[in-house]
Design a protein around this motif. Structure first.
Motif, short mmCIF file in Angstrom:
data_model
loop_
_atom_site.label_atom_id
_atom_site.label_comp_id
_atom_site.label_asym_id
_atom_site.label_seq_id
_atom_site.Cartn_x
_atom_site.Cartn_y
_atom_site.Cartn_z
N ALA A 101 35.74 46.93 41.84
CA ALA A 101 36.65 46.24 40.93
C ALA A 101 38.03 46.88 40.91
O ALA A 101 39.02 46.24 40.53
CB ALA A 101 36.06 46.23 39.53
N SER A 102 38.14 48.14 41.34
CA SER A 102 39.42 48.83 41.35
C SER A 102 40.15 48.71 42.68
O SER A 102 41.20 49.32 42.87
CB SER A 102 39.21 50.31 41.03
OG SER A 102 38.32 50.89 41.99
N SER A 103 39.61 47.95 43.62
CA SER A 103 40.21 47.85 44.95
C SER A 103 41.45 46.98 44.93
O SER A 103 41.68 46.17 44.01
CB SER A 103 39.19 47.29 45.94
OG SER A 103 38.87 45.95 45.60
N ASP A 104 42.26 47.12 45.97
CA ASP A 104 43.45 46.29 46.11
C ASP A 104 43.08 44.83 46.31
O ASP A 104 43.81 43.94 45.86
CB ASP A 104 44.29 46.78 47.30
CG ASP A 104 44.85 48.18 47.07
OD1 ASP A 104 44.95 48.59 45.89
OD2 ASP A 104 45.18 48.85 48.07
N VAL A 105 41.96 44.59 46.99
CA VAL A 105 41.53 43.21 47.21
C VAL A 105 41.21 42.53 45.89
O VAL A 105 41.61 41.38 45.66
CB VAL A 105 40.29 43.19 48.14
CG1 VAL A 105 39.74 41.77 48.27
CG2 VAL A 105 40.66 43.74 49.51
N ALA A 106 40.53 43.24 44.99
CA ALA A 106 40.20 42.66 43.69
C ALA A 106 41.46 42.42 42.87
O ALA A 106 41.59 41.40 42.18
CB ALA A 106 39.25 43.58 42.94
N ALA A 107 42.41 43.34 42.95
CA ALA A 107 43.66 43.16 42.21
C ALA A 107 44.43 41.95 42.73
O ALA A 107 44.99 41.17 41.94
CB ALA A 107 44.50 44.43 42.32
N ALA A 108 44.49 41.79 44.06
CA ALA A 108 45.19 40.64 44.63
C ALA A 108 44.50 39.33 44.25
O ALA A 108 45.16 38.32 43.97
CB ALA A 108 45.27 40.79 46.14
N TYR A 109 43.19 39.35 44.21
CA TYR A 109 42.44 38.14 43.84
C TYR A 109 42.76 37.75 42.39
O TYR A 109 43.00 36.57 42.09
CB TYR A 109 40.95 38.39 44.01
CG TYR A 109 40.07 37.18 43.75
CD1 TYR A 109 39.67 36.36 44.79
CD2 TYR A 109 39.64 36.86 42.47
CE1 TYR A 109 38.86 35.26 44.58
CE2 TYR A 109 38.85 35.75 42.23
CZ TYR A 109 38.45 34.96 43.28
OH TYR A 109 37.66 33.86 43.06
N LYS A 110 42.75 38.73 41.51
CA LYS A 110 43.01 38.45 40.10
C LYS A 110 44.42 37.95 39.87
O LYS A 110 44.69 37.16 38.95
CB LYS A 110 42.74 39.71 39.28
CG LYS A 110 42.69 39.48 37.78
CD LYS A 110 42.24 40.73 37.05
CE LYS A 110 42.15 40.47 35.55
NZ LYS A 110 41.69 41.67 34.81
N ALA A 111 45.36 38.39 40.75
CA ALA A 111 46.74 37.94 40.60
C ALA A 111 46.91 36.48 41.00
O ALA A 111 47.82 35.80 40.52
CB ALA A 111 47.66 38.82 41.44
N ILE A 112 46.03 35.98 41.86
CA ILE A 112 46.15 34.61 42.36
C ILE A 112 45.31 33.65 41.54
O ILE A 112 45.78 32.57 41.15
CB ILE A 112 45.75 34.54 43.84
CG1 ILE A 112 46.70 35.38 44.69
CG2 ILE A 112 45.75 33.10 44.33
CD1 ILE A 112 46.29 35.46 46.15
N TYR A 113 44.07 34.03 41.22
CA TYR A 113 43.13 33.11 40.60
C TYR A 113 42.89 33.50 39.14
O TYR A 113 42.63 34.67 38.83
CB TYR A 113 41.81 33.10 41.36
CG TYR A 113 41.98 32.76 42.83
CD1 TYR A 113 42.31 31.47 43.22
CD2 TYR A 113 41.84 33.74 43.80
CE1 TYR A 113 42.48 31.17 44.57
CE2 TYR A 113 42.00 33.44 45.15
CZ TYR A 113 42.33 32.16 45.52
OH TYR A 113 42.50 31.86 46.85
#
Length: 829
Positions: A101-113
Motif C-alpha cells: 500500500a506504500s508503493s509508488d504504484v499504489a500512490a499513482a493508482y489512488k491519484a487517478i482513480y
C-alpha cells in the motif's frame, strides 16, 4: 485488421486438429487478463480454437467490477454504472496485484482513480473498500471475481465445466505479483497450467499461421492500457516443429494507454475549470467528475487516432456545469511528448541485444500503439525505421489465442498437426546479495556485489545452487534486475539460515524457478569440519574431515502472499457472494413469473365481454379469478421485501395458476372437442357449418355440444360398422374364390398325373415283338404299318382328355384377389 483476424482464425482451424487423447478430456481456456479488457479463448476436443463471446456477443470484456448490495456487475454493465458509483467501481486492478500500500504504484493508482484504499495489517498490501466500512477486499479477491466471470463465459458457451487455463501476465510481474495471480485463479476455481508472458503469447500466435524456412527474429512491441513491453523473439524450424525462443524482454510497468488517458483527462479538467466560473469546489474533488473525465479522455484519444480534431462533451461534469471543448491531435501529441523517451527506452533496450542486428520487423501490439504519435516514436527508434514496423497480427486477440494454444499443449490432452515449442525464460535476472539490514527488518538496499543466480536466459525448472563461505547465519536478498536501462533491482524475497556454528565453513542454498516464474528454496545444507582424533600415542589418530548437514533456511517473500487460511476465508466469502446472487436471481425470476401470471390472469378474466374465457365460464367464476389476481398483484406491490421470498412468490403463483387453469383447461377441452367434431362430420359427409355457427356463439352451451357429439358419434359408429361388414363380406368372397381356384387346380393336377401314367404304360406295350418267330430280324416281305393306323389301339384304355369347354368355369374373383391367386397358384401350376 479484419484480414489479420481472418488469417489467425483460419490458421487456428487448419493447424489445431484437436482430438481427445482420452474420452474424458475436458476443455481448456486461455485468458488474456489486461488492465482495460480481458479476452477468453477456448480449446475443446474436435473443435477449432476460437475466442469466446460474452453475454453481449462481444469478443472482449471490460476489466471492470462494480459492487452493489448483494450484486456484482461486470464488463459493460460496470462501465455504465461507473459514473454513478465511482468509489465501488474498480478499474485496472491488475496494476495493484502484489503491491504494498506504500508503493509508488499504489500512490499513482489512488491519484487517478477515486477509490478508498487501505493497508492490510498483516501483509502490508493494498486493500480496497466496498459498500460498508467493514467491507474490505484484497486485490486477489476482486481479481478472482473477474476471473470467475471469465470462466463462466466459457462454461456458458459450451455448457460444460472448465477448470484448466493459461493466463497471460506482463513481463515485469515479480514474485509477489505472480503469486497474487495464482491465488486469484485458485479463488476463481481455476487450475493454472502456466503463466505466460504477454510477448511470448503474441509470438506463439505469430508462429501459428507462418512457417520459417530460415530463422527469423522479430520484436513485438506491446503497449497496453497499463504497461509497455518489447520482446525479442527468434523463430526457427526444427524438422516438423517450429521453435519459438524469447531472447530478451524490456518493459515499463507504468507506461500505457491509461497514462495518455490521465494526461488528457487532466487537460479536460483544466479546460472545464477555465470556462466554469465561480466553482464552489475544484473538479478534482469530485470522484464522479474524475470518472467522467477519464471516460471522455479515452473516447477522444480513440477519435484522434484517425481524425485531426474531436469535440469533448460531458453533461453535468461538476456542480451541474457542462463541458464542451475542442481537442486537436496536435494538442494531444504535445501533452504526450514527455512520454516519448520512455517509449524509446523500452524499444532501445531489446535492440541492444546482439541478436537484434538482424531483426526482420517490429510488430505492434496493443491499443496504445494505435495512437499516431506512439507509432511515429517507434518508427523513429526502430533500427530499420518505418519500413521495419509491421501491423500484421490481430493486436486485440493475438495474446489470448497464443495463451489458448499454450494451454492445449501444456495440458497434454490434445494433439496438434504442427508442433510449436516455446522457450520462455524469466525476463529479468535473479540476483542474491547480503541484506542491507539484518533480520529484524526488511533490507533497505541491495548491495552492488549481488551475484546473478538465474540469468534472464535461464530456462524455468533448472536448479541453481548458491554457496556462501560463511559460518554465521545468512541474511540474503533475492532481487530481480530488469533489462531496461537505468532500472533498479527490485527485492523479491529474504532468505535466512539458522542453526550454524563456528565449525561451518560454507552454506549451500538450492533455488528453483518453476514454470510460473516463482522462486522456491528447495534445499539448504552446511559443510562443517568434523574434528579428527589424535589417538593414543599416535595410534588410531584420524584427520579432520569435511561433513555435510541439513541447514534450517527460510524464504520470506518481500510482499507476503495470501496464506492458506486467508485463501480459505476468501473462498468462503466469494461463495457467499455466489449464493446471494443466485438467491437474488431466483427471486427476480420468481417475481417476474408471478407478475406475468397476474397480468395474464387479469387480461383473461377482468373484461367478461372481450375475454374468450367468457364462452366457457360464468361471470362468477371470472370474477373469482380476477379478484384473486388483483389481490396477488397488490401483495406483490405492497408487501415488505422480507416477505417476498422465493417460496412465498412461487406459492402465490401456484395458487393463481391453479384457479386460472380450471378455466383455461375447460376452454382447451372444448376446443379439442370442436376439432374432433369437425373431423367426425367430414367423415360422415356432413357439412361443418354447425361447428362454425357454434363457435360464433357468445356462450358455449356444453349440453348442446355434448348432444351433437353423441349424435355424430352414433353416425360415425354406424358408418364404420357398415364399412366393417362390407369389408368382411368382401374378404369372404375372396376366400371362397381362392378355395374354388385351389380345388380346380388340384383337379387339373390329378388329371394331368393320370394322363402321364397312361402314356407311360402305352410306351411299354409298343416296345414288345410283333410275332413269336425265332428270326431275330423282321421279314423283308412284311410291309410296315402305316403311321397312325394303330394309334387308337395304343391309347384305347386311356380316358379321353377333357375338352376346354368341359372345364367348369370358377365364379368371378375381384381384381385384387385374382391377382393374388394368380401370383400364388398359377405359378405353381
Amino acid at each position: 485488421m479484419l484480414r489479420t483476424a481472418t488469417l489467425a482464425a483460419l490458421a487456428a482451424l487448419l493447424l489445431l486438429c484437436l482430438a481427445s487423447v482420452a474420452h474424458a478430456s475436458t476443455p481448456v481456456i486461455g485468458i488474456d487478463y489486461g488492465s482495460e479488457w480481458f479476452k477468453v479463448a477456448l480449446v475443446r476436443p474436435g473443435k477449432a480454437l476460437d475466442v469466446v463471446l460474452n453475454r453481449e456477443s462481444k469478443r472482449k470484456t471490460h476489466s471492470l467490477l462494480t459492487l452493489r448490495t448483494d450484486e456484482r456487475f461486470f464488463g459493460s454493465d460496470a462501465a455504465a454504472l461507473a459514473p454513478r458509483f465511482p468509489t465501488t467501481t474498480f478499474v485496472n486492478l491488475k496494476s495493484l496485484m502484489g503491491q504494498n500500500a506504500s508503493s509508488d504504484v499504489a500512490a499513482a493508482y489512488k491519484a487517478i482513480y477515486p477509490v478508498s484504499m487501505t493497508t492490510d495489517p498483516e501483509r502490508g498490501t493494498v486493500r480496497l473498500a466496498g459498500l460498508a466500512t467493514n467491507d474490505i477486499y484484497s486485490v486477489e479477491e476482486l481479481v478472482a471475481m473477474q476471473l470467475t466471470h471469465a470462466r463462466m463465459q466459457a462454461e456458458e458457451s459450451i455448457q460444460r465445466p472448465v477448470t484448466d487455463t493459461v493466463i497471460t501476465i506482463p513481463p515485469h510481474f515479480g514474485q509477489a505479483e505472480r503469486k497474487a495471480m495464482l491465488a486469484a485463479a485458485e479463488l476463481a476455481g481455476l487450475r493454472v497450467l502456466a503463466l505466460l508472458h504477454d510477448g511470448s503469447a503474441v509470438a506463439l500466435n505469430y508462429a501459428m499461421s507462418r512457417k520459417f524456412p530460415t530463422p527469423q527474429t522479430h520484436i513485438f512491441f506491446d503497449m497496453g492500457a497499463g504497461s509497455s513491453s518489447a520482446t525479442l523473439v527468434r523463430f526457427e524450424q526444427e524438422r516438423k516443429a517450429t521453435r519459438v525462443t524469447t531472447l530478451a524482454t524490456s518493459y515499463d510497468a507504468t507506461l500505457g494507454g491509461s497514462t495518455l488517458d490521465a494526461v488528457l483527462a487532466d487537460h479536460l479538467g483544466a479546460a472545464f475549470e477555465a470556462t466554469a466560473v465561480k466553482l464552489a469546489t475544484p473538479v478534482s474533488s469530485n470522484p464522479r467528475a474524475r470518472v467522467k473525465l477519464l471516460r471522455e479522455a479515452a473516447r477522444i484519444k480513440s477519435i484522434l487516432s484517425v481524425n485531426s480534431q474531436a469535440m469533448a462533451s460531458i453533461e453535468s461534469v461538476h456542480e451541474d456545469r457542462n463541458l464542451r471543448v475542442l481537442v486537436t491531435r496536435a494538442e494531444l501529441e504535445a501533452m504526450a511528448a514527455p512520454l516519448q523517451p520512455r517509449v524509446a527506452a523500452v524499444l532501445a533496450a531489446v535492440q541492444a541485444h546482439p541478436a537484434a542486428v538482424n531483426v526482420s520487423s517490429v510488430v505492434l501490439v496493443g491499443g496504445g500503439t494505435r495512437v499516431p504519435a506512439v507509432q511515429r516514436w517507434i518508427e523513429e527508434e526502430a533500427t530499420g525505421g518505418a519500413n521495419a514496423v509491421a501491423k500484421n497480427v490481430n493486436g486485440d486477440e493475438a495474446a489470448v489465442l497464443g495463451a489458448a494454444w499454450r494451454a492445449a499443449t501444456v495440458a497434454r490432452k490434445f494433439r496438434v498437426q504442427r508442433e510449436i515449442s516455446l522457450a520462455d525464460p524469466l525476463p529479468y535476472n535473479l540476483m542474491v546479495a547480503m541484506a542491507g539490514v539484518v533480520p529484524a527488518g526488511k533490507p533497505a538496499t541491495v548491495l552492488s556485489s549481488a551475484a546473478v543466480v538465474v540469468p534472464h536466459t535461464g530456462a524455468p525448472g533448472v536448479l541453481k545452487t548458491v554457496t556462501w563461505k560463511k559460518s554465521d547465519p545468512l541474511h540474503l536478498v533475492l532481487s530481480a534486475a530488469g533489462r531496461l536501462a537505468g532500472s533498479k533491482p527490485v527485492p523479491l524475497a529474504l532468505i535466512h539460515t539458522a542453526d550454524t556454528n563456528a565449525s561451518v565453513t560454507e552454506q549451500k542454498l538450492t533455488l528453483k524457478v518453476d514454470g510460473n516464474g516463482v522462486v522456491h528454496l528447495t534445499n539448504a545444507t552446511a559443510t562443517y569440519v568434523e574434528r579428527g582424533s589424535p589417538g593414543v600415542l599416535g595410534i588410531g589418530a584420524s584427520p579432520d574431515r569435511n561433513a555435510s548437514m541439513p541447514l534450517s533456511a527460510t524464504l520470506e517473500d518481500a510482499v507476503p502472499p495470501m496464506s492458506p487460511a486467508r485463501i480459505a476465508a476468501a473462498a468462503k466469502r466469494l461463495r457467499g457472494w455466489d449464493a446471494r446472487e443466485r438467491e437474488r436471481r431466483d427471486k427476480e425470476a420468481a417475481k417476474n413469473a408471478l407478475e406475468a401470471m397476474v397480468y395474464g390472469a387479469r387480461d383473461k378474466t377482468e373484461d367478461s365481454e372481450s375475454t374468450y374465457l367468457a364462452k366457457v365460464a360464468t361471470a362468477a367464476e371470472l370474477d373469482r379469478v380476477a379478484k384473486l389476481a388483483r389481490e396477488t398483484g397488490d401483495w406483490l406491490d405492497d408487501a415488505p421485501e422480507t416477505e417476498l421470498t422465493v417460496v412465498a412468490l412461487k406459492t402465490k403463483r401456484a395458487g393463481l395458476a391453479a384457479a386460472l387453469a380450471e378455466l383455461t383447461e375447460r376452454w382447451t377441452r372444448v376446443q379439442d372437442q370442436l376439432a374432433a367434431l369437425r373431423d367426425a362430420l367430414a367423415e360422415v359427409g356432413e357439412p361443418v357449418t354447425w361447428v362454425d355457427n357454434y363457435e360464433n356463439r357468445d356462450v358455449y352451451d356444453r349440453t348442446v355440444l355434448a348432444a351433437k357429439i353423441k349424435d355424430v358419434d352414433t353416425q360415425v359408429a354406424a358408418k364404420r360398422a357398415a364399412e366393417e361388414e362390407a369389408r368382411a363380406k368382401k374378404e369372404a368372397e375372396v376366400a371362397e374364390a381362392r378355395r374354388q381356384a385351389e380345388e380346380l387346380l388340384a383337379k387339373l393336377k390329378r388329371e394331368a398325373d393320370a394322363a402321364t401314367a397312361n402314356l407311360t404304360s402305352s410306351d411299354a406295350v409298343s416296345s414288345e415283338p410283333a410275332s413269336s418267330s425265332s428270326s431275330p430280324l423282321p421279314s423283308t416281305d412284311t410291309e410296315p404299318a402305316a403311321a397312325g393306323d394303330n394309334d387308337d389301339a395304343l391309347f384305347e384304355d386311356a380316358p379321353p382328355l377333357a375338352e376346354e369347354s368341359d372345364i367348369p368355369t370358377p365364379p368371378p374373383i375381384a381384381e385384387e384377389q385374382a391377382e393374388e391367386v394368380g401370383e400364388t397358384k398359377h405359378d405353381e401350376l
